[in-house]
Design an enzyme around this catalytic site. Structure first.
Site: not given
Ligand code: AMP
Length: 230
Positions: A141, A187
């Site tokens: 991303r 995460r």
């Protein structure tokens, strides 16, 4: 079929791992039904950009891929949805992420209802994506660093015409520091241990719908609208 979800006040929580596409879906859905899109991650990044006390307190956790402490995030989000522009419709993207956050949200909405306000969380959508896809989505991303634009590209799935340059505004593209592979794994671990239990919490209340989010965004949105209407 009942009235379309997009024509009723919507109070929704979008759940799913980082990279599941909650933000993309929340933006599209909010646009369709005139709801406020509340992204706790975007709000925290904005606090960091402005150098607020909250931003400074949150930054270490965010950079390590850990969750920011509940009290900080709860106060920030609850204050946001009490603002007049939140009205009766909102979509929470990335909040709640722990059981205590979900309980605080419930308590706050319950208190609001007792004061004559509208009801609690009506819809919770879970966006399901296999882990291997999540890692590819996150590490590839790239975000436009022009904060007025903020467009999101992907080196593999949605490359800009010129590598590193935003097609929309010509701004420089950058990788979010927490989209680096080592932090991504942290995460995902935080998601598994702290957020996933919320699926049972909301399923137990009969408000959870599950969407296959390993599809193009328009297909995910169509599934989502169909399930929320059903
Ligand atoms: P996101 O953009 O939603 O992936 O969030 C980026 C980072 O912000 C997360 O990795 C956490 O460090 C922090 N964050 C966002 N939302 C929350 C939340 N509800 N609770 C705790 N930390 C959060």
């Amino acid at each position: 079929m009942g009235a379309s979800v997009t024509h009723q006040p919507i109070r929704a929580v979008f759940l799913g791992a980082p990279g599941a596409g909650k933000g993309t879906q929340a933006k599209m859905m909010a646009g369709r039904c005139g709801a406020l899109h509340v992204s706790s991650g975007d709000m925290l990044r904005e606090h960091r950009r402005r150098g607020t006390d909250l931003g400074r307190r949150a930054q270490g956790y965010m950079d390590r891929g850990q969750l920011v402490p509940d009290d900080l995030v709860v106060a920030m989000v609850l204050e946001r949805i009490r603002q007049p522009d939140a009205g009766r419709s909102w979509i929470l993207d990335g909040f709640p992420r722990t059981l205590p956050q979900a309980q605080s949200l419930d308590r706050s909405l319950h208190a609001e209802r007792a004061g004559g306000g509208t009801a609690a969380v009506r819809h919770v959508a879970y966006f399901d994506v296999p882990d291997a896809i999540l890692v590819r989505r996150l590490t590839g991303r790239r975000t436009c660093s022009n904060s007025a634009c903020g467009a999101i590209w992907h080196v593999e799935f949605q490359p800009p015409r010129v590598a590193g340059v935003c097609d929309s505004c010509g701004g420089q593209l950058a990788q979010r520091p927490d989209d680096r592979e080592d932090v991504v794994h942290q995460r995902l671990e935080a998601y598994r241990t702290q957020t996933e239990p919320l699926l049972d919490y909301y399923a137990g209340r009969g408000v959870l719908v599950e969407v296959d989010a390993d599809q193009p965004p328009e297909a995910v949105l169509a599934d989502l609208v169909g399930k929320l209407d059903g």
